[in-house]
Design an enzyme around this catalytic site. Structure first.
Site, PDB file in Angstrom:
ATOM      1  N   GLY A  59       2.574   2.750  -2.136  1.00  0.00           N
ATOM      2  CA  GLY A  59       3.858   2.729  -2.822  1.00  0.00           C
ATOM      3  C   GLY A  59       4.973   2.020  -2.085  1.00  0.00           C
ATOM      4  O   GLY A  59       6.126   2.046  -2.536  1.00  0.00           O
ATOM      5  N   GLU A  91      -5.810   4.396 -11.702  1.00  0.00           N
ATOM      6  CA  GLU A  91      -4.618   5.186 -12.005  1.00  0.00           C
ATOM      7  C   GLU A  91      -4.150   4.945 -13.437  1.00  0.00           C
ATOM      8  O   GLU A  91      -4.138   3.802 -13.917  1.00  0.00           O
ATOM      9  CB  GLU A  91      -3.490   4.829 -11.040  1.00  0.00           C
ATOM     10  CG  GLU A  91      -3.789   5.190  -9.585  1.00  0.00           C
ATOM     11  CD  GLU A  91      -2.622   4.858  -8.675  1.00  0.00           C
ATOM     12  OE1 GLU A  91      -1.522   5.415  -8.892  1.00  0.00           O
ATOM     13  OE2 GLU A  91      -2.792   4.022  -7.772  1.00  0.00           O
ATOM     14  N   GLU A 133      -2.946   0.996 -12.181  1.00  0.00           N
ATOM     15  CA  GLU A 133      -3.464   0.252 -11.031  1.00  0.00           C
ATOM     16  C   GLU A 133      -4.901   0.650 -10.757  1.00  0.00           C
ATOM     17  O   GLU A 133      -5.404   1.645 -11.298  1.00  0.00           O
ATOM     18  CB  GLU A 133      -2.606   0.517  -9.781  1.00  0.00           C
ATOM     19  CG  GLU A 133      -1.194   0.013  -9.878  1.00  0.00           C
ATOM     20  CD  GLU A 133      -0.384   0.246  -8.613  1.00  0.00           C
ATOM     21  OE1 GLU A 133       0.802  -0.088  -8.613  1.00  0.00           O
ATOM     22  OE2 GLU A 133      -0.942   0.769  -7.618  1.00  0.00           O
ATOM     23  N   ASP A 160      -5.944   7.673  -1.912  1.00  0.00           N
ATOM     24  CA  ASP A 160      -5.242   8.678  -1.115  1.00  0.00           C
ATOM     25  C   ASP A 160      -5.099  10.010  -1.862  1.00  0.00           C
ATOM     26  O   ASP A 160      -5.254  11.079  -1.267  1.00  0.00           O
ATOM     27  CB  ASP A 160      -3.882   8.160  -0.628  1.00  0.00           C
ATOM     28  CG  ASP A 160      -3.012   7.571  -1.715  1.00  0.00           C
ATOM     29  OD1 ASP A 160      -3.383   7.639  -2.907  1.00  0.00           O
ATOM     30  OD2 ASP A 160      -1.947   7.016  -1.379  1.00  0.00           O
ATOM     31  N   THR A 161      -4.841   9.969  -3.166  1.00  0.00           N
ATOM     32  CA  THR A 161      -4.731  11.227  -3.918  1.00  0.00           C
ATOM     33  C   THR A 161      -6.052  11.973  -3.942  1.00  0.00           C
ATOM     34  O   THR A 161      -6.093  13.189  -4.141  1.00  0.00           O
ATOM     35  CB  THR A 161      -4.261  10.976  -5.364  1.00  0.00           C
ATOM     36  OG1 THR A 161      -5.229  10.170  -6.046  1.00  0.00           O
ATOM     37  CG2 THR A 161      -2.917  10.271  -5.400  1.00  0.00           C
ATOM     38  N   ARG A 207       2.420   8.971   6.535  1.00  0.00           N
ATOM     39  CA  ARG A 207       1.552  10.114   6.322  1.00  0.00           C
ATOM     40  C   ARG A 207       0.762  10.370   7.598  1.00  0.00           C
ATOM     41  O   ARG A 207      -0.043   9.543   8.023  1.00  0.00           O
ATOM     42  CB  ARG A 207       0.632   9.816   5.140  1.00  0.00           C
ATOM     43  CG  ARG A 207      -0.046  11.014   4.554  1.00  0.00           C
ATOM     44  CD  ARG A 207      -0.525  10.761   3.136  1.00  0.00           C
ATOM     45  NE  ARG A 207      -1.308   9.552   3.023  1.00  0.00           N
ATOM     46  CZ  ARG A 207      -1.079   8.589   2.130  1.00  0.00           C
ATOM     47  NH1 ARG A 207      -0.073   8.693   1.281  1.00  0.00           N
ATOM     48  NH2 ARG A 207      -1.847   7.526   2.075  1.00  0.00           N
ATOM     49  N   SER A 228       0.839  -1.190   0.000  1.00  0.00           N
ATOM     50  CA  SER A 228       0.000   0.000   0.000  1.00  0.00           C
ATOM     51  C   SER A 228       0.871   1.236   0.000  1.00  0.00           C
ATOM     52  O   SER A 228       2.015   1.214   0.451  1.00  0.00           O
ATOM     53  CB  SER A 228      -0.916   0.018   1.233  1.00  0.00           C
ATOM     54  OG  SER A 228      -0.141   0.073   2.416  1.00  0.00           O
TER      55      SER A 228
END
Length: 383
Positions: free
Chosen positions: A151, A256, A268, A275-276, A352, A149
């Site tokens: 990245g 994505e 993906e 998240d973005t 994050r 997850s």
């Protein structure tokens, strides 16, 4: 008493915002995660602490709380148990098939490329260093765990020696118990986007595209709407509709794409808020969490509108600590930006911990405001 009971599998910041949206509509929320006091647990009606990979514990939680909807938020879940539960009549969002295919990069990539014929990069899967080196997709290559997850475990290899190192790094940072990676040809793309795609009972809807910048495979800044050639956007929308329709079920998907010239190249897909898409908390109505909830519950969805150019910038920790505090919040809010602090109980390097959100007269101005606000937040480590 409650509109519906929702069980969240994974209770991070995305689950937290989803839980808030659900509570506003009078839902009962059960938040589950592998650690206690996860962000969504703090706003939920009840919590369960267990590994989502523990199928026995997962079944026990479902049978205890009897949710109307089981809503996955993370990748590391016992998907075989989800399929079994769905077969017994429990409602998995968007469907057990979608979760099984998308929680692992090998499943969704083969499904998209081989079964649906979407445009993707060249790729192979490898379970050993030797297989990674013999991949044959060319150099440079991007190496990722098939299950991870944000990245984690992703890197770029430019030589055969780096391929071996990248394989080790991917396996060390994977989720789950499968030492398997995807090795894909590096795409010299112009930019990348997330296309939030909503599967509803009345058809498929699209949010304005979200551009994003990544470091180490994880997003740092996102903005909406991402400027795109209309023909390229239409290609991305057609591909997203094809894959989302084939997966089935209702809910929001984060799809994505890399954009290279006039090509939208599928990368993906996540069967949940992305998240973005945190940027939609300030720039879009309904936001991605409200859209996910309404689609799941079969509620009407109004026209998706934008308040103007918007951006998000992450607030990262740089070390591990369970004793810390935030400073600079007042300064970050001075110029009209907004802040979301996730209240995670522990910091980790590059974890994050929050996000800054801003509007602007232009995308560039919104990005500048969000990044400046994020930079004003400081994490003070007390021990």
């Amino acid at each position: 008493m409650y509109l519906a009971t929702l069980m969240l599998l994974g209770s991070g910041e995305l689950g937290r915002e989803f839980a808030i949206a659900a509570k506003r509509l009078g839902c009962r929320v059960i938040a589950c995660d592998r650690y206690d006091d996860a962000p969504a647990m703090q706003v939920a009606d009840a919590r369960e602490v267990f590994s989502m990979l523990d199928g026995t514990a997962l079944r026990a939680a479902v049978e205890k709380h009897k949710p109307d909807y089981v809503v996955p938020e993370i990748e590391a879940i016992d998907t075989a148990m989800l399929a079994m539960l769905e077969g017994e009549g429990w409602h998995v969002v968007p469907s057990a098939k979608a979760v099984q295919l998308t929680m692992n990069r090998d499943g969704i990539r083969d499904f998209a490329a081989q079964e649906l014929g979407l445009t993707t990069s060249r790729y192979i899967f490898a379970e050993t260093r030797e297989e990674a080196i013999a991949a044959g997709v060319g150099l440079p290559a991007v190496v990722k765990p098939v299950m991870s997850s944000s990245g984690k475990g992703q890197s770029v290899a430019r030589t055969e020696a780096e391929l071996a190192t990248a394989f080790d790094y991917a396996v060390a940072n994977m989720r789950g118990d499968r030492p398997r990676v995807i090795v894909e040809a590096f795409i010299d793309f112009d930019y990348e986007i997330t296309l939030l795609t909503v599967a509803t009972k009345d058809g498929i809807l699209f949010c304005p595209p979200i551009g994003h910048r990544q470091e180490g495979g994880d997003y740092r800044t996102s903005w909406q709407p991402a400027p795109m050639d209309p023909a390229v956007l239409k290609s991305a929308q057609d591909q997203a509709a094809k894959v989302v329709g084939a997966l089935g079920g209702h809910g929001l998907f984060g799809v994505e794409f890399f954009v290279a010239g006039d090509q939208a190249i599928f990368s993906e897909l996540s069967p949940r808020p992305h998240d973005t898409g945190m940027v939609t908390l300030i720039g879009q109505n309904p936001n991605e969490f409200e859209l996910h909830l309404r689609a799941i519950l079969g509620l009407p969805i109004p026209a998706i509108t934008q308040h103007g150019p918007s951006a998000s910038a992450v607030i990262l920790a740089d070390r591990e600590s369970s004793d810390f505090a935030f400073t600079g919040v007042a300064a970050a809010l001075e110029d009209g930006a907004d802040i979301r602090l996730f209240a995670k109980p522990v910091t980790l390097r590059n974890r994050r911990m929050g996000v800054a959100l801003a509007l602007g007269e232009s995308i560039d101005q919104a990005i500048e405001r969000a990044e400046q606000a994020a930079a004003k937040i400081d994490i003070q480590y007390l021990a």
